[in-house]
Scaffold this active site. Structure first.
Site, PDB file in Angstrom:
ATOM      1  N   HIS A 107       0.833  -1.201   0.000  1.00 34.10           N
ATOM      2  CA  HIS A 107       0.000   0.000   0.000  1.00 34.10           C
ATOM      3  C   HIS A 107       0.873   1.258   0.000  1.00 34.10           C
ATOM      4  O   HIS A 107       0.614   2.203  -0.753  1.00 34.10           O
ATOM      5  CB  HIS A 107      -0.937  -0.026   1.211  1.00 34.10           C
ATOM      6  N   ASP A 151      -6.159   1.731  -2.154  1.00 39.76           N
ATOM      7  CA  ASP A 151      -6.869   1.487  -0.898  1.00 39.76           C
ATOM      8  C   ASP A 151      -7.713   0.214  -0.959  1.00 39.76           C
ATOM      9  O   ASP A 151      -7.744  -0.567  -0.003  1.00 39.76           O
ATOM     10  CB  ASP A 151      -7.746   2.688  -0.542  1.00 39.76           C
TER      11      ASP A 151
END
EC number: 3.1.1.4
Length: 146
Positions: free
Chosen positions: A75, A120
């Site tokens: 991420h 996300d």
């Protein structure tokens, strides 16, 4: 206008001018939190991930401690790519998305929104399928993350 009111107005204007150097707050963290809840069905609070391993939370370095921490590393790298390739500001990029069952789905217009939303969504899905080990929460990152 009363002189006292004018003085207050002037003070507010000067304060706002000085505040222009303050970095923006990470506005999309709330969206990411809701996306995490979508993917895990509400079984774990998004706050549980803030100080997990070497990468979940602020910063990140070293070798991820487990699969969940690896999700956070990926991420972080995804946000880095959003900045590098598209010039996005991931922490303040707001986007549109929906939750279908336990699957977040991005529905955005701009390239930055789409890229950050996908970062996300992939992370939230990765969190949902990776075991959470309490022993890796709030670890001594200076000692373990080299």
């Amino acid at each position: 206008m009363h002189p006292a009111h004018l003085l207050v107005l002037l003070a507010v204007c000067v304060s706002l001018l000085g505040a222009s150097d303050i970095p923006p707050l990470p506005l999309n963290l709330a969206q990411f939190g809701f996306m995490i809840r979508c993917a895990n069905g509400g079984s774990r609070s998004p706050l549980d991930y803030t100080d997990y391993g070497c990468y979940c939370g602020k910063g990140g370095r070293g070798t991820p401690v487990d699969d969940l921490d690896r999700c956070c590393q990926v991420h972080d790298e995804c946000y880095g790519e959003a900045e590098k390739r598209l010039g996005c500001s991931p922490f303040v990029t707001l986007y549109s998305w929906k939750c279908y069952g336990k699957a977040p789905s991005c529905n955005t217009k701009t390239d930055c929104q789409r890229f950050v939303c996908n970062c996300d969504a992939k992370a939230a899905e990765c969190f949902a399928r990776s075991p959470y080990q309490k022993k890796n929460w709030n670890i001594n990152t200076k000692a373990r993350c080299k």
